[in-house]
Every structure is written in C-alpha cells, then in structure tokens.
Design a protein around this motif. Structure first.
Motif, mmCIF file in Angstrom:
data_model
loop_
_atom_site.group_PDB
_atom_site.id
_atom_site.type_symbol
_atom_site.label_atom_id
_atom_site.label_comp_id
_atom_site.label_asym_id
_atom_site.label_seq_id
_atom_site.Cartn_x
_atom_site.Cartn_y
_atom_site.Cartn_z
ATOM 1 N N PHE A 196 2.343 -5.088 1.706
ATOM 2 C CA PHE A 196 3.682 -5.291 2.256
ATOM 3 C C PHE A 196 4.441 -3.960 2.326
ATOM 4 C CE2 PHE A 196 8.191 -6.415 1.819
ATOM 5 C CZ PHE A 196 8.338 -7.426 2.750
ATOM 6 N N ARG A 197 4.464 -3.223 1.192
ATOM 7 C CA ARG A 197 5.221 -1.976 1.188
ATOM 8 C C ARG A 197 4.511 -0.886 1.983
ATOM 9 N NH1 ARG A 197 7.498 -0.677 -3.662
ATOM 10 N NH2 ARG A 197 7.757 1.448 -2.967
ATOM 11 N N ASN A 198 3.167 -0.893 1.967
ATOM 12 C CA ASN A 198 2.435 0.101 2.759
ATOM 13 C C ASN A 198 2.693 -0.086 4.253
ATOM 14 O OD1 ASN A 198 1.348 1.330 0.526
ATOM 15 N ND2 ASN A 198 -0.662 0.378 0.696
ATOM 16 N N ILE A 258 5.421 -1.379 5.621
ATOM 17 C CA ILE A 258 6.777 -0.896 5.870
ATOM 18 C C ILE A 258 6.800 0.633 5.903
ATOM 19 C CG2 ILE A 258 9.093 -0.711 4.847
ATOM 20 C CD1 ILE A 258 8.483 -3.588 3.689
ATOM 21 N N ASN A 259 6.172 1.226 4.878
ATOM 22 C CA ASN A 259 6.209 2.690 4.755
ATOM 23 C C ASN A 259 5.502 3.411 5.896
ATOM 24 O OD1 ASN A 259 7.676 2.584 2.404
ATOM 25 N ND2 ASN A 259 5.928 2.784 1.044
ATOM 26 N N PHE A 290 17.705 -2.466 4.555
ATOM 27 C CA PHE A 290 17.043 -1.302 3.937
ATOM 28 C C PHE A 290 15.622 -1.153 4.487
ATOM 29 C CE2 PHE A 290 14.260 0.376 0.575
ATOM 30 C CZ PHE A 290 14.897 1.566 0.250
ATOM 31 N N ILE A 291 14.912 -2.298 4.555
ATOM 32 C CA ILE A 291 13.523 -2.275 5.018
ATOM 33 C C ILE A 291 13.451 -1.992 6.521
ATOM 34 C CG2 ILE A 291 11.515 -3.779 5.407
ATOM 35 C CD1 ILE A 291 12.052 -4.936 2.598
ATOM 36 N N LEU A 321 8.490 5.670 5.846
ATOM 37 C CA LEU A 321 9.265 6.192 4.712
ATOM 38 C C LEU A 321 9.481 7.708 4.773
ATOM 39 C CD1 LEU A 321 10.604 5.567 1.934
ATOM 40 C CD2 LEU A 321 8.368 5.988 0.889
ATOM 41 N N LEU A 368 16.867 -4.705 -3.830
ATOM 42 C CA LEU A 368 16.113 -3.487 -3.528
ATOM 43 C C LEU A 368 16.845 -2.312 -4.146
ATOM 44 C CD1 LEU A 368 15.260 -4.310 0.164
ATOM 45 C CD2 LEU A 368 13.577 -3.895 -1.620
ATOM 46 N N ILE A 384 1.172 1.602 -5.747
ATOM 47 C CA ILE A 384 1.913 1.847 -4.508
ATOM 48 C C ILE A 384 0.942 2.504 -3.526
ATOM 49 C CG2 ILE A 384 4.262 1.909 -5.423
ATOM 50 C CD1 ILE A 384 2.339 5.126 -5.060
ATOM 51 N N GLY A 385 1.392 2.810 -2.323
ATOM 52 C CA GLY A 385 0.510 3.423 -1.341
ATOM 53 C C GLY A 385 0.659 4.933 -1.276
ATOM 54 N N SER A 386 -0.095 5.532 -0.361
ATOM 55 C CA SER A 386 -0.094 6.998 -0.250
ATOM 56 C C SER A 386 1.247 7.543 0.232
ATOM 57 C CB SER A 386 -1.197 7.442 0.706
ATOM 58 O OG SER A 386 -2.454 7.134 0.159
ATOM 59 N N THR A 387 1.924 6.805 1.116
ATOM 60 C CA THR A 387 3.225 7.295 1.608
ATOM 61 C C THR A 387 4.254 7.282 0.483
ATOM 62 O OG1 THR A 387 2.722 6.536 3.827
ATOM 63 C CG2 THR A 387 5.034 6.952 3.342
ATOM 64 N N ASP A 388 4.222 6.212 -0.335
ATOM 65 C CA ASP A 388 5.093 6.172 -1.518
ATOM 66 C C ASP A 388 4.802 7.360 -2.423
ATOM 67 O OD1 ASP A 388 6.568 3.659 -1.361
ATOM 68 O OD2 ASP A 388 4.640 2.661 -1.585
ATOM 69 N N ALA A 410 6.219 10.540 -0.880
ATOM 70 C CA ALA A 410 7.675 10.573 -0.995
ATOM 71 C C ALA A 410 8.094 10.866 -2.438
ATOM 72 C CB ALA A 410 8.269 9.246 -0.528
ATOM 73 N N TRP A 461 11.327 3.325 -3.960
ATOM 74 C CA TRP A 461 12.118 2.095 -3.731
ATOM 75 C C TRP A 461 11.330 0.911 -4.267
ATOM 76 C CZ3 TRP A 461 10.415 -1.975 -0.631
ATOM 77 C CH2 TRP A 461 9.399 -1.701 0.290
ATOM 78 N N TYR A 465 4.605 -10.527 -6.260
ATOM 79 C CA TYR A 465 5.941 -9.885 -6.377
ATOM 80 C C TYR A 465 6.543 -10.028 -7.784
ATOM 81 C CZ TYR A 465 5.757 -10.411 -1.245
ATOM 82 O OH TYR A 465 5.379 -10.419 0.069
#
Lengths: 160, 424
Positions: free
Chosen positions: A94-96, A98-99, A144-145, A154, B24, B137-141, B144, B152, B191
């Motif tokens: 989900f977050r990947n 979005i990012n 925000f998303i 991101l 968030l 988390i992923g690579s972009t996280d 960042a 976030w 979640y």
C-alpha cells in the motif's frame, strides 16, 4: 486527479503476494526491462505478453502481501498497469504504491463487480466499465496520500 | 483513553502528547536499514550531492544474494558498498562481518527500547521483541528517511495477545507464531500492531524475536513485547544501552489502552506446528491432525526467523548421533558470524557435519529463492524460514513446509515430516 487511461482488466484471487508479482530470483536486477519481463509469471504466464499500457489489475483481499520489495509496484508500473483495485492491500505494498505513484483503490464492490477481460476507462475521477456499463466514482483519498501520488511519489513530494 | 505501547512510541517520535488510530503522522526515525536488494533502488533515488541525515543512524547489510551469487548481484552489492564508503556509513556490513540483518542488528546492539526503526525489508518487525517500534517499509521510504530522517506512518490500532502458562517440551516460539497466524489468517492483523502481554518470559528472548519476526505474515505493522529481565540483560550485554537508559526509556502500554481484539494463548496447549503450502496460515498440528506420510527432498535450517544460536542448539539436540536420511539434503545456515563461531566453539557444527548436513556462511539465500538451496519442480522442503508462497524457494510447483528447528531436524533424519517426539 490528472490520471486518464483506457485498458483491459487482469483479475486475480486473494493474497496475490510480492513473490508472484515479481519473484525474488529476478531481484538481482532492478531495471524496468527486467521487472516487466517477469511480472506475474508464476501465476499468469500470459501476463507479460498480453498486458498493455493503460491496463488495470483487479484482485481480492490482501493484495501485495509478503516482502517489502518496491520492485512489485515498479514491475506493475513498468508493465503499463495504471491502477490496482483490490478488496484490501497488505500495508507495505500500500505505502510502496503511494510512494512510487501507482494508483490503488481499496473497494470490495468494484473488486467483485469488475470481471477479468472487461474494458475500463478512467477520466476525471470516474471509472467506467465499458463491458458492463457500470460507473464508479473513486472513493476520496486522504489529502496527505493523494498529495504524494499527485506529485509523482514521495521523493518528489519531499524535495518540493 | 490510554495508549498502546506502539502508540506511545509513535506519539513521542512525532513530538506529540498522544495519537489516535488511523491518523497519518510524520515521525523521526532512530535507525534506517536496507539490504542488497532494496538499498540499490533507494540509493538510485538520491542525487549525487545528497548527504544522508546521520551516517550513524543507517544500517546497510549485504545479506540477501551475498556472498554474491552472480554478476548482477555483485553489481547491486557494489552500488551499496560504494555508497556506504562515500557517505561514511558507520553500520555497513559486508561479507565476513555480515549476518542476516534481523539477527545481526540486535546482536550488534543497534536496537534500543523505545526506538523507531524502519527497514526496507518486511521482517524488520523482528526488533519489537526488544521493546521498540520497528516496521518494514519500501525503498522510496528508505531513500526519503536517509535524506531527512523522517517517515510517514498511519497510527495503528492493536490486537493484544496475552500469553499464559509455558510451552511443552520440543514446542517453541515458532510453533507459537504459526499457531497465531493460523488463528488470525494471513491478513487478520493488517495495518495493526500485535502487542504481547502476560507471561512473556515463558518464551526465551530469541523465541520472542522469532515471534515478532513473523508478525508481518498475518499482516501486522509491528509486534511489541514489553521488556523482561532477560531482554534487559541482553540489551545491556550487547552494549545497546545502560541500565539507567532502560529505566528511563522502557515503554509499557497504558493499563486502559484500547485494543481491537484480545487473544489469550495457552502455551501449554500448543503443539509442534507446520504451515503447509502455500500460505503461512495453512497450519497443521503434528500429533493432532492426520498429515499422512509426506516425503521430503530438502531441509533448510536458518533465516532471520530461526537462524540464531538457540535454533541451532535445538537442531543439534536432534542430530546428535543421527544421520540425515538418504535422499534428503539438509542445509544449515547460522544467521551471523557470531552464531557460527559460538556453534563451532560448542561442537554444534561438528554434530551437523557428522550427521551429513551442509553448513553455510550467513546468507538469506534459499529463503527467498535466491541461491544456496533452490528447489526443482515437484520437490518438497521443510524450512525454518517464514514464507511458503508459490515459487518462493525455486520452481513454482515446488512445496515449502514451514516449521521449527526441532521439526525440521527431525524431518531431515526421518525423511518425512514428523514431530521431534517421534525420534527422541
């Protein structure tokens, strides 16, 4: 929402995990060409040869479960997939998504009603299933998303 | 309304008095981790002139396809190695000092109670066994956070898991978490936090690391165990922090914290448990469920889930004076150089080798189908790893059965899936 596309639906079951979206054995190369070549091959050997720019993936619960590999949304994006609609998403996918700026929609009704092979079009926030004639207004995203997705991801968002 | 332990840590790291589930928020991170698969993708997102926010708060571990299995993986490792050198990353682990990330970081004292740790690897939830918040988390996280030291997060609600009584002999933390995943399903905690309470000391600290490690397999964002004396001693001995730091920073949930769901696990009722293909929730209880005779081709003992010293000791109890069955390949991978050295000093490696096991240098290798034990079509493997998805360890019609080191070793000796009680 700037997004606009028209394409066909590839529909899958529950628990489509990141190991089948892009198997780890190919993760020694993160290039778009490599990811596109092997996307979904373990559960759908025809995906790579038939997917086109503008297509949509529809699935059941827990889409993208498993590994944190961002290569999974990147492989779908590289394949031309513009949106993933599922009953639910695993949280890291989900977050990947979005990012990295991949549109995802969590909606059980849409996931149930849209069938494999349907033609969808999307413009100005409205998704049309041209095969069934049904129309869907996309659920509102958290501001925000959506601001991250609208900026393209991101990194783009934090650099601005 | 009171806060869960997770919510308390997130509030603190967001500079807030309290937070609410679903909000968030942007938090400061104490440690950002990445490996040789996820870090190159993150590094490529940074510009030539970018400097990391804090070179001492980043851990880079070359563990997945390393020692490199081919030219492409060598190129990936080189990207990370060059980046670590240029940015003067303090916690960079390469072959020889490298261990499997989630076993290595706690061992090296990089995990502190109350920390907020993010890692570009889904099993980063492991560190919650040491009283911190940690999540994949992923690579972009990762990119960042390396740049601005922030992430976030959506504040999770929680499931409370209360442990009662103690485990029967030959039943371990692995059986506990497989049982829990069987109860919750692979998305039953999506979640959410899994917060453990009750008689947590009934599980050894290494068992708690195993339990927290697999929290992601039922979708959880993180796992949390409060600290007991064993965990406190571990943190002090490992140089993570002082006793005074523990007193000031150990986090406990509020007594009136709200939970979405409460589960009570009677440890005395748990049996040796195996997850059948192709989901970690597809469990069978050995000695209770009729599984018939499932002949196997390979056994893998290791991984971030079960490659620690106590795991190897359990396997050695079984292999002592016994042989791996004809036609079975048994691969044992100590998770870190220190685990390997301890096992050597204690004569455990010798037990494995006399039994006919292959012992490898630390690597994630076979767990994710990278190398060092890939399965051919139709082959069956009992593994102490964490995922049994289609194609995870090789051919898409191979099969993975997840189990504890006791069950894996017993199955290696017998040549079919069996309970340790069958041979001890």
């Amino acid at each position: 929402m700037k997004l606009k596309f028209k394409g066909k639906v590839f529909k899958y079951e529950d628990n489509v995990n990141t190991d089948v979206i892009i198997p780890a054995r190919y993760l020694n190369d993160s290039s778009e060409e490599n990811l596109k070549l092997h996307c979904m091959e373990d559960i759908d050997k025809d995906f790579g040869s038939s997917v086109k720019n503008g297509d949509v993936v529809v699935a059941g619960f827990n889409f993208g479960c498993g590994s944190s590999r961002e290569h999974a949304p990147l492989a779908l994006k590289a394949s031309g997939v513009k949106m993933v609609i599922a009953k639910s998403f695993a949280r890291i996918f989900f977050r990947n998504a979005i990012n990295t700026g991949l549109y995802i929609v969590e909606n059980a009704e849409m996931a149930d009603e849209i069938s494999n092979g349907d033609t969808l079009s999307f413009d100005k926030g409205i998704l049309k299933d041209l095969t069934t004639g049904r129309e869907y207004k996309l659920p509102e995203m958290d501001p925000f998303i959506s601001s991250i997705i609208e900026k393209g991801g991101l990194m783009e968002a934090i650099r601005k | 309304m009171g806060l869960t332990a997770t919510q308390k840590i997130l509030a603190k790291k967001a500079g807030r008095k309290e937070v609410k589930p679903g909000e968030l928020i942007t938090c400061d991170v104490d440690l950002v981790m990445g490996n040789d698969i996820t870090s190159p993708v993150a590094i490529k997102l940074l510009n030539e002139n970018d400097r990391v926010f804090d070179k001492d708060k980043i851990a880079l571990v070359l563990d997945h396809f390393s020692p490199c299995k081919d030219i492409k993986s060598a190129e990936q490792c080189k990207i990370v190695r060059d980046f670590a050198k240029k940015q003067e990353i303090k916690h960079f682990y390469d072959v020889g000092r490298m261990g499997i990330e989630h076993a290595l970081l706690p061992e090296r004292g990089l995990v502190h109670p109350g920390d907020l740790i993010i890692g570009a690897d889904s099993h980063t939830c492991t560190y919650g066994a040491l009283g911190c918040f940690s999540t994949g988390i992923g690579s972009t996280d990762m990119a960042a956070a390396m740049l601005n030291g922030k992430v976030w997060l959506k504040v999770p609600s929680a499931i409370k898991v209360t442990l009662k009584n103690s485990l029967p002999e030959y039943v371990t933390g692995k059986d506990v978490i497989l049982t829990l995943i069987g109860m919750l399903g692979v998305d039953g905690a999506t979640y959410k936090s899994l917060e453990f309470a009750g008689e947590i000391s009934a599980l050894s600290l290494e068992e708690r690391l195993t339990v927290a490690n697999m929290a992601v397999e039922c979708g959880a964002k993180n796992a949390f165990f409060p600290l007991d004396d064993e965990a406190k001693m571990y943190l002090v001995v490992r140089g993570a922090c002082t006793k005074q730091y523990l007193e000031e920073n150990a986090i406990f949930p509020d007594e009136d914290a709200e939970y979405d769901q409460e589960i009570v696990l009677d440890l005395s009722k748990i049996r040796p448990t195996v997850a059948f293909p192709h989901l970690p929730s597809n469990i069978r209880k050995l000695g209770v469920d009729d599984i018939g005779k499932i002949n196997i081709d390979q056994v893998v003992i290791g991984s971030c889930t079960n490659g620690r010293f106590s795991d190897l000791c359990e396997a050695a109890t079984i292999f002592q004076g016994k042989k791996v069955a004809k036609g079975v390949r048994c691969i044992i991978i100590p998770a870190t150089p220190e685990v390997y050295r301890f096992a050597m000093d204690q004569g455990i490696i010798e037990i494995f080798m006399r039994a006919g096991c292959a012992v490898s240098t630390p690597t994630c290798g076979p767990c994710l189908g990278g190398y060092m034990g890939i399965l051919a079509s139709g082959e069956k493997c009992v593994a102490t790893t964490n995922r049994n998805f289609v194609g995870r360890m090789g051919a898409k019609d191979s099969e993975i059965y997840l189990a504890s080191p006791y069950v894996a070793a017993a199955s290696a000796v017998m040549g079919y899936i069996c309970s340790p009680e069958e041979i001890l």
